[in-house]
Write a protein that holds these residues in place. Structure first.
Motif, PDB file in Angstrom:
ATOM      1  N   SER A 452      -0.814   1.582  -7.401  1.00 33.27           N
ATOM      2  CA  SER A 452       0.483   1.585  -8.074  1.00 33.27           C
ATOM      3  C   SER A 452       1.250   0.319  -7.749  1.00 33.27           C
ATOM      4  CB  SER A 452       1.316   2.809  -7.670  1.00 33.27           C
ATOM      5  OG  SER A 452       1.693   2.735  -6.304  1.00 33.27           O
ATOM      6  N   VAL A 453       2.049  -0.122  -8.723  1.00 33.48           N
ATOM      7  CA  VAL A 453       2.877  -1.319  -8.564  1.00 33.48           C
ATOM      8  C   VAL A 453       4.302  -0.969  -8.965  1.00 33.48           C
ATOM      9  CG1 VAL A 453       3.251  -3.722  -9.235  1.00 33.48           C
ATOM     10  CG2 VAL A 453       0.925  -2.810  -9.140  1.00 33.48           C
ATOM     11  N   GLU A 465       5.782  -4.735  -5.401  1.00 34.10           N
ATOM     12  CA  GLU A 465       5.229  -4.027  -4.251  1.00 34.10           C
ATOM     13  C   GLU A 465       4.055  -3.177  -4.725  1.00 34.10           C
ATOM     14  OE1 GLU A 465       8.794  -3.482  -1.007  1.00 34.10           O
ATOM     15  OE2 GLU A 465       8.480  -1.871  -2.449  1.00 34.10           O
ATOM     16  N   THR A 466       2.903  -3.408  -4.133  1.00 31.56           N
ATOM     17  CA  THR A 466       1.690  -2.701  -4.539  1.00 31.56           C
ATOM     18  C   THR A 466       1.231  -1.763  -3.437  1.00 31.56           C
ATOM     19  OG1 THR A 466       1.008  -4.631  -5.827  1.00 31.56           O
ATOM     20  CG2 THR A 466      -0.680  -2.986  -5.368  1.00 31.56           C
ATOM     21  N   SER A 467       0.827  -0.562  -3.833  1.00 28.84           N
ATOM     22  CA  SER A 467       0.239   0.406  -2.907  1.00 28.84           C
ATOM     23  C   SER A 467      -1.183   0.711  -3.347  1.00 28.84           C
ATOM     24  CB  SER A 467       1.056   1.701  -2.880  1.00 28.84           C
ATOM     25  OG  SER A 467       2.342   1.472  -2.348  1.00 28.84           O
ATOM     26  N   VAL A 468      -2.100   0.715  -2.378  1.00 23.95           N
ATOM     27  CA  VAL A 468      -3.499   1.029  -2.626  1.00 23.95           C
ATOM     28  C   VAL A 468      -3.915   2.112  -1.645  1.00 23.95           C
ATOM     29  CG1 VAL A 468      -5.857   0.163  -2.359  1.00 23.95           C
ATOM     30  CG2 VAL A 468      -4.182  -1.190  -3.594  1.00 23.95           C
ATOM     31  N   GLN A 480      -0.503  -1.844   1.723  1.00 22.51           N
ATOM     32  CA  GLN A 480       0.655  -2.331   0.979  1.00 22.51           C
ATOM     33  C   GLN A 480       0.638  -3.846   0.915  1.00 22.51           C
ATOM     34  OE1 GLN A 480       1.470  -0.094   3.824  1.00 22.51           O
ATOM     35  NE2 GLN A 480       0.895   1.459   2.334  1.00 22.51           N
ATOM     36  N   GLY A 481       1.184  -4.374  -0.165  1.00 21.60           N
ATOM     37  CA  GLY A 481       1.330  -5.817  -0.310  1.00 21.60           C
ATOM     38  C   GLY A 481       2.497  -6.108  -1.222  1.00 21.60           C
ATOM     39  N   SER A 482       3.141  -7.250  -1.029  1.00 25.67           N
ATOM     40  CA  SER A 482       4.229  -7.643  -1.930  1.00 25.67           C
ATOM     41  C   SER A 482       4.136  -9.125  -2.222  1.00 25.67           C
ATOM     42  CB  SER A 482       5.602  -7.301  -1.327  1.00 25.67           C
ATOM     43  OG  SER A 482       5.860  -8.076  -0.191  1.00 25.67           O
TER      44      SER A 482
END
Length: 514
Positions: A452-453, A465-468, A480-482
């Motif tokens: 999800s982004v 903000e990305t969640s994997v 998580q990454g941004s």
């Protein structure tokens, strides 16, 4: 004088039992320090006997937090209680929370114990816990489906044995508010020594009633509520701290209690938990959702402009929302940066931590002209740029290409245990191609369970903000990454999750062995 309502936060224990919400020791300490700033009375830091990692986390939180009571959970068995006692030893104020099931179905099917045996074990557990601390909490698990006469019996015995807090859990979220409130009233009235302990409510949200049940319990004598930030927790979650606290603060005409929570720290705490766990907060979530104080209807907008209280029962600023949005730019200096972070409640333990974040801020400012408070908070909470324990993979370079009618391509260079490796892959889109290129190098065997982004602020240059979420062998890890580039933030999140799940920093469900 209003009675003091004790806020018992179990984000680090019950909240962590959400699939994929497992936290590292360092992440638990960061959240615990924010809970301390929030002025939470009791922090349930974990289940020390569940694993060495959980023991270390509780011990670390007990060492780092000075103002809140630190609690460790323990079943009514020797090893659990001893581990909990050892884990909370560094705390200025420590508590052991021990429990045993009391409902007929749990006693018969899970424990395979008679009611007499359950009472005997409960008394033994409380007395054993008192060997480590005078602050002992006892929970009759699945109290909501337990026989009231038996509850009175086991609770009276636990208080006589030295329990200072009696927690009544609606373990499966089965109760209705009027039933749950009546249960507290009956227990407090019928148990002869009920005045010797504080009664507590612990509610699950399976029917969406956790907050309502908790408030009903407070109206009927409960003086502690167990809750989590963002309502995090297994299945449908737990009582949401922010909703419970603000309901009591807003309706002081209804409640004869008050909390000592610093409500202006609620939003910062919510965002920290959301970023670390990868569980995004829905926009229409009460108190901390992006739309919680937004008005689109013309009638509502007109009313709020004329008089705020026409459509707002709380001030956004009281829970941490800021009216000062744009704050920084590429020409902002280190001191201005540090000052604004302090205004937002973000303080660093060391100068090196501040310097690291300032470097990331400058990199962002080169790509994004206007930096908002939300961007700064995302920089602080983003852990994809931080080295994780036992790091295996690190992104060195990423190049992607996409063209109408053609397959998207991604070229990835990774640092893998000291070596630089390169791969190229095609996919249904640039993110798909990027993940496939990474997998061709690491061969993790993990399956992608969630991707999800979300945007941090408005605009096409917003931080994404990305969640994997990855699953491998029954173990789940969130990454998580941004970044202003959502493909790059996606790669960061994927690698962040890989480092957790392949580096064995993800533990099994804290109560898997219960």
């Amino acid at each position: 004088m209003k009675d003091h309502l004790i806020v018992f936060d179990t984000t680090l224990r019950d909240g962590e039992q959400s699939p994929g919400a497992s936290m590292t020791k360092e992440e638990k300490v960061r959240i615990a320090k924010q809970l301390e700033k929030l002025r939470v009375d009791v922090i349930e830091a974990g289940f020390p006997a569940a694993s060495q990692g959980d023991f270390d986390s509780v011990h670390a939180v007990a060492s780092a937090v000075k103002e809140s009571t630190i609690c460790g959970l323990a079943r009514a068995v020797e090893n659990d209680i001893r581990k909990a006692g050892e884990a909370i030893k560094p705390a200025n104020s420590g508590r052991i929370h021990t429990f045993i099931a009391t409902s007929p179905i749990h006693m018969e099917k899970k424990l395979r114990m008679t009611p007499d045996e359950v009472v005997e074990r409960a008394v033994w557990a409380v007395k054993r816990a008192r060997d480590f601390t005078d602050d002992v909490e006892f929970s009759p698990e699945d109290a909501g489906r337990s026989d009231v006469d038996f509850l009175c019996r086991v609770i009276e015995a636990a208080i006589n044995a030295g329990a200072t807090t009696i927690n009544i859990p609606d373990t499966v979220g089965y109760s209705m508010p009027h039933q749950f409130g009546s249960l507290f009233k009956e227990l407090i009235e019928r148990i002869p020594n009920s005045d010797k302990a504080i009664f507590s409510a612990h509610c699950h949200n399976d029917l969406g009633l956790a907050v309502a049940n908790s408030l009903s319990a407070v109206r009927n004598g409960a003086r502690q509520v167990e809750c989590t930030l963002n309502g995090l927790g297994e299945r449908a979650g737990n009582t949401a701290l922010e909703e419970m606290v603000m309901a009591i603060k807003t309706r002081q005409d209804v409640f004869d209690v008050d909390t000592r929570i610093n409500t202006k720290e609620i939003l910062a705490a919510s965002r920290l938990v959301s970023n670390i766990t990868g569980f995004a907060v829905q926009p229409n979530k009460a108190i901390v959702g992006a739309n919680a104080f937004a008005h689109e209807s013309g009638i509502h907008q007109d009313g709020v402009l004329k008089h705020r209280e026409t459509y707002e029962i709380m001030r956004a600023e009281d829970v941490g929302w800021s009216t000062n949005k744009m704050v920084m730019g590429k020409h902002s200096g280190r001191n201005a940066f540090k000052t604004r972070l302090e205004e937002l409640g973000m303080v660093f333990e060391t100068e090196q931590e501040l310097n690291d974040v300032f470097v990331r801020f400058k990199e962002l400012a080169d790509r994004k002209h206007e930096i908002y408070d939300e961007d700064l908070q995302s920089l602080i909470t983003d852990n994809s740029n931080q080295r994780v324990e036992n790091e295996i993979y690190r992104l060195i370079a990423l190049k992607v290409s996409t063209e109408t009618g053609e397959a998207s391509k991604a070229e990835v260079t990774l640092w893998v245990e000291g070596k630089e490796l390169y791969a190229m892959a095609e996919g249904g889109g640039v993110v798909d191609a990027t993940f496939k290129a990474i997998e061709s190098l690491v061969k993790s065997g993990a399956s992608l369970e969630l991707y999800s982004v979300s945007n941090v602020t408005n605009g096409t240059d917003s931080l994404g903000e990305t969640s994997v979420r990855l699953e491998k062998g029954g173990r789940i890890a969130n990454g998580q990454g941004s970044d202003t580039d959502i493909v790059l933030s996606s790669a960061k999140a994927y690698i962040n999750a890989l480092n957790k799940i392949c580096g064995n920093s993800v533990k099994k469900h804290p109560q898997a062995s219960v």
